[in-house]
Design an enzyme around this catalytic site. Structure first.
Site, PDB file in Angstrom:
ATOM      1  N   HIS A  96      15.376  32.373 -13.925  1.00  0.00           N
ATOM      2  CA  HIS A  96      15.501  33.829 -13.843  1.00  0.00           C
ATOM      3  C   HIS A  96      14.531  34.349 -12.781  1.00  0.00           C
ATOM      4  O   HIS A  96      13.327  34.463 -13.034  1.00  0.00           O
ATOM      5  CB  HIS A  96      15.179  34.477 -15.189  1.00  0.00           C
ATOM      6  N   HIS A 106      21.966  28.215 -13.722  1.00  0.00           N
ATOM      7  CA  HIS A 106      21.896  27.330 -14.892  1.00  0.00           C
ATOM      8  C   HIS A 106      22.445  25.972 -14.483  1.00  0.00           C
ATOM      9  O   HIS A 106      23.389  25.883 -13.689  1.00  0.00           O
ATOM     10  CB  HIS A 106      22.731  27.910 -16.033  1.00  0.00           C
ATOM     11  N   HIS A 143      29.661  26.590  -3.587  1.00  0.00           N
ATOM     12  CA  HIS A 143      30.886  25.855  -3.889  1.00  0.00           C
ATOM     13  C   HIS A 143      31.128  24.708  -2.900  1.00  0.00           C
ATOM     14  O   HIS A 143      31.751  23.703  -3.277  1.00  0.00           O
ATOM     15  CB  HIS A 143      32.079  26.810  -3.923  1.00  0.00           C
ATOM     16  N   GLY A 257      17.707  21.384 -33.905  1.00  0.00           N
ATOM     17  CA  GLY A 257      16.830  21.273 -32.744  1.00  0.00           C
ATOM     18  C   GLY A 257      15.700  22.290 -32.788  1.00  0.00           C
ATOM     19  O   GLY A 257      15.610  23.138 -33.682  1.00  0.00           O
TER      20      GLY A 257
END
Length: 304
Positions: A96, A106, A143, A257
């Site tokens: 961020h 991400h 991309h 977790g």
């Protein structure tokens, strides 16, 4: 060396390399390390960089967990594995930035093995980009790198994993994608272990070459309160997706977790505004009209 050990060694190394380069890129803050153990089996290390010159918060986590029974989120598409023992190893990161002109990003790379006598295994992962004030050249670069990862393993992979990314990172309740996509893949094993692992290494090794040039181009772009407010508003979509849809988040929570490590992907500051709409024709509106829709970014370049 077992399959799980091979993947574990690579992903631990990938965490080290990414963290080292992000510290260099930030130039101010460093990663705090937080090693943890999972009571049900396994553990990991969460690393968080906060309050940097470039990154408001960056989290890069490594985990290797195992247990006697697969959690529901991991067997949704494989019901025959319900109740099987499992091992899972992965690296997941969310960055961020401070500057609204630098996109959030991400990435995740993971390996599952289920069952003990004849284990079923597969890889998953990918990377995606979430801009607030996007630049066409940045999206095309992103991309282009994604396609270069896929092409050596089959020209059909990039369009398949690009479409999967567009479909996966989609907020159904908002009827909009989270960002401009990238790659998303899961259940990868049809190439055999060695070739599948080679593909995942190619994807993992390409993350920084995909993201770093975008940061370097945009990090000094001037911005003010308006741009910061819009960034915080759009971060709300990130929170909504992660808590409602994200498989990794759901897997982590359902498998017992470590909550702090699972939720370190969430932004440190965020805001919501009731029924807010951007002014037509504004830079904020351009995100919605031109970028938050599925597009053939590389095909459009060729046709121009």
């Amino acid at each position: 060396m077992s399959h799980i050990d091979e993947v574990k060694d690579y992903l631990a190394s990938l965490q080290n390399r990414i963290c080292a380069e992000l510290e260099t890129l930030d130039g101010k803050a460093t990663f705090a390390r937080d090693a943890w153990d999972r009571p049900g089996g396994g553990g990991g290390e969460s690393r968080v960089l906060a309050g940097g010159d470039v990154f408001e918060q960056a989290g890069v986590g490594f985990s290797h967990v195992f247990g006697k029974e697969m959690p529901p989120s991991a067997t949704k598409n494989r019901p025959e594995l319900a109740g099987k023992a499992f091992q899972a190893v992965g690296v997941s990161l969310v960055l961020h930035p401070n500057n609204p002109y630098v996109p959030t990003t991400h990435a995740n790379f993971r390996f599952f093995s289920a069952g003990e006598r004849k284990p079923v295994w597969w890889f998953g992962g990918g990377f995606d980009l979430t801009p607030y004030y996007p630049f066409h050249d940045d999206v095309v670069h992103w991309h282009t790198v994604a396609k270069s990862v896929c092409d050596p393993f089959g020209e059909e992979l990039y369009p398949r994993y690009k479409q999967w990314c567009d479909e996966y990172f989609f907020l159904k309740h908002r009827d909009e994608p989270r960002g401009v996509g990238g790659l998303f893949f899961d259940d990868v094993n049809e190439l055999g272990f060695e070739r599948s692992f080679e593909f995942v290494r190619a994807a993992g090794d390409s993350f920084l070459p995909a993201y770093r040039p975008i940061v370097e181009r945009r990090v000094s772009h001037p911005y003010g309160e308006r741009q910061r407010d819009f960034q915080l508003y759009r971060r709300g979509r990130y929170v909504e997706f992660n808590l409602i849809y994200d498989r990794g988040t759901l897997f982590g929570l359902q498998s017992g977790g470590r909550t702090e490590s699972i939720l370190m992907s969430l932004p440190p500051q965020v805001r919501w505004a009731y029924n807010w709409k951007p002014e037509p024709g504004s830079p904020e509106a351009i995100l919605y009209t031109d970028y938050l829709r599925a597009r053939d970014w590389l095909g459009e370049e060729k046709s121009e």
